[in-house]
Design an enzyme around this catalytic site. Structure first.
Site, PDB file in Angstrom:
ATOM      1  N   CYS A  71     -73.682  77.391 -17.044  1.00 15.32           N
ATOM      2  CA  CYS A  71     -73.546  78.828 -16.815  1.00 15.32           C
ATOM      3  C   CYS A  71     -73.077  79.554 -18.069  1.00 15.32           C
ATOM      4  O   CYS A  71     -73.479  80.689 -18.338  1.00 15.32           O
ATOM      5  CB  CYS A  71     -72.589  79.084 -15.663  1.00 15.32           C
ATOM      6  SG  CYS A  71     -70.947  78.332 -15.889  1.00 15.32           S
ATOM      7  N   HIS A 112     -66.703  79.734 -13.562  1.00 15.23           N
ATOM      8  CA  HIS A 112     -68.119  80.097 -13.660  1.00 15.23           C
ATOM      9  C   HIS A 112     -68.263  81.277 -14.604  1.00 15.23           C
ATOM     10  O   HIS A 112     -67.471  82.224 -14.564  1.00 15.23           O
ATOM     11  CB  HIS A 112     -68.642  80.460 -12.273  1.00 15.23           C
ATOM     12  CG  HIS A 112     -70.127  80.601 -12.180  1.00 15.23           C
ATOM     13  ND1 HIS A 112     -71.010  79.693 -12.720  1.00 15.23           N
ATOM     14  CD2 HIS A 112     -70.906  81.559 -11.583  1.00 15.23           C
ATOM     15  CE1 HIS A 112     -72.253  80.070 -12.460  1.00 15.23           C
ATOM     16  NE2 HIS A 112     -72.213  81.197 -11.781  1.00 15.23           N
ATOM     17  N   ASN A 128     -76.023  86.529 -11.620  1.00 18.91           N
ATOM     18  CA  ASN A 128     -75.695  85.111 -11.560  1.00 18.91           C
ATOM     19  C   ASN A 128     -76.854  84.288 -12.124  1.00 18.91           C
ATOM     20  O   ASN A 128     -77.913  84.829 -12.461  1.00 18.91           O
ATOM     21  CB  ASN A 128     -75.395  84.709 -10.110  1.00 18.91           C
ATOM     22  CG  ASN A 128     -74.490  83.497 -10.019  1.00 18.91           C
ATOM     23  OD1 ASN A 128     -74.262  82.792 -10.994  1.00 18.91           O
ATOM     24  ND2 ASN A 128     -73.974  83.236  -8.826  1.00 18.91           N
TER      25      ASN A 128
END
Length: 300
Positions: free
Chosen positions: A101, A245, A266
């Site tokens: 990520c 994240h 995301n």
């Protein structure tokens, strides 16, 4: 043998359950909870592979030049990068079974800010795989530090996704740092940032940076209830901390109930959240979402 079978069944059982979902719903969160299509049938380990150890968030404070503005009074009440620059932002992508990520969100922020600056003749999708494979200051599928990746993007840079497409989502490996494009046709050409700044914990500055020069890379602490997010303005309601994240912040606004929020892209594909995006409460540093807010700059 029976204990072994029970342990194996628990290990392979779906991580998201109806009973936990019903408990979250009973707490009446302001956001809608469900079992996202992206996570149907996935085990706890499979979902955990999408996250980073929390240490990648906690050890990064004070690691980058601070960003600020002398005048923060002319910040618009709302801003959505998707609406203001529809030609810039590419589709929502999926990082797969790799904790990359940090690479996806930094490269997305890098590319979108280059687009706002008018540096590319047409919008370019840049390569997170090149960053995963070549940035040895970070840990590939095991996570990365935001200041480290921006240091890499200023000193080394990245190439296009067409040249070095993403593979680590299926292999879960760093891979070899390439010197040629995947098809062998040409040498890797790199684009770099000139500098970077961190606007974290200065909410007016974060808002102005978003509305004047494009998205920011942010990171937050993920709790188990976040995995059940479907829509609405998320605020941590229930559950244990699962990891960290990194994501791309693309805007902000206020809902009909007067709740201020951030708009965030995301990297779990379009079958999660609001077509791959989510909104998160703004102004209270929920889950540490406002502690780091990185922006790259380009003087080309």
């Amino acid at each position: 043998m029976k204990l072994f079978l029970l342990a194996a069944a628990a290990f392979s059982a779906p991580a998201l359950t109806v009973s936990e979902l019903n408990h979250i719903k009973s707490l009446n969160p302001r956001w809608k909870a469900g079992i996202p299509k992206r996570f149907e049938g996935l085990t706890k380990d499979e979902i955990s592979s999408l996250l980073m150890p929390v240490s990648f968030l906690k050890n990064a404070k004070g690691a980058a030049p601070r960003g600020t503005f002398t005048d923060k009074d002319d910040v618009p009440e709302s801003f959505d990068f998707r609406e203001e620059y529809p030609h810039c932002i590419p589709e929502v992508v999926d990082q797969g079974g790799c904790g990359s990520c940090w690479a996806f969100s930094s490269v997305a922020t890098f590319g979108d800010r280059r687009c706002v600056a008018g540096l590319d003749k047409k919008p370019v999708k840049y390569s997170p795989q090149y960053v995963v494979s070549c940035d040895h200051g970070d840990m590939a599928c095991n996570g990365g530090w935001l200041p480290n990746v921006w240091k890499f993007l200023t000193k080394t840079g990245t190439t296009t996704d067409e040249c070095v497409p993403y593979k680590s989502g299926s292999t879960t490996l760093r891979g070899t740092c390439p010197t040629k494009c995947a098809d062998g046709s040409s040498k890797v050409h790199l684009a770099t940032a000139t500098s970077y700044k961190d606007y974290g914990l200065d909410i007016p500055a974060m808002m102005k940076a978003l509305s004047t020069s494009g998205p920011l890379q942010v990171a937050f602490l993920v709790h188990s209830d976040f995995m059940y997010y479907e829509s609405g303005v998320y605020q941590h309601t229930y559950g244990y901390m699962e990891g960290g994240h990194a994501v791309e912040m693309v805007g902000y606004g206020t809902d009909d109930d007067g709740v201020d929020y951030w708009i965030i892209k995301n990297s779990w594909g379009p079958d999660w959240g609001e077509d791959g995006y989510f909104r998160m409460i703004r102004g209270i540093n929920d889950c540490s979402i406002e502690e780091q807010a990185y922006a790259g700059f380009f003087d080309e």
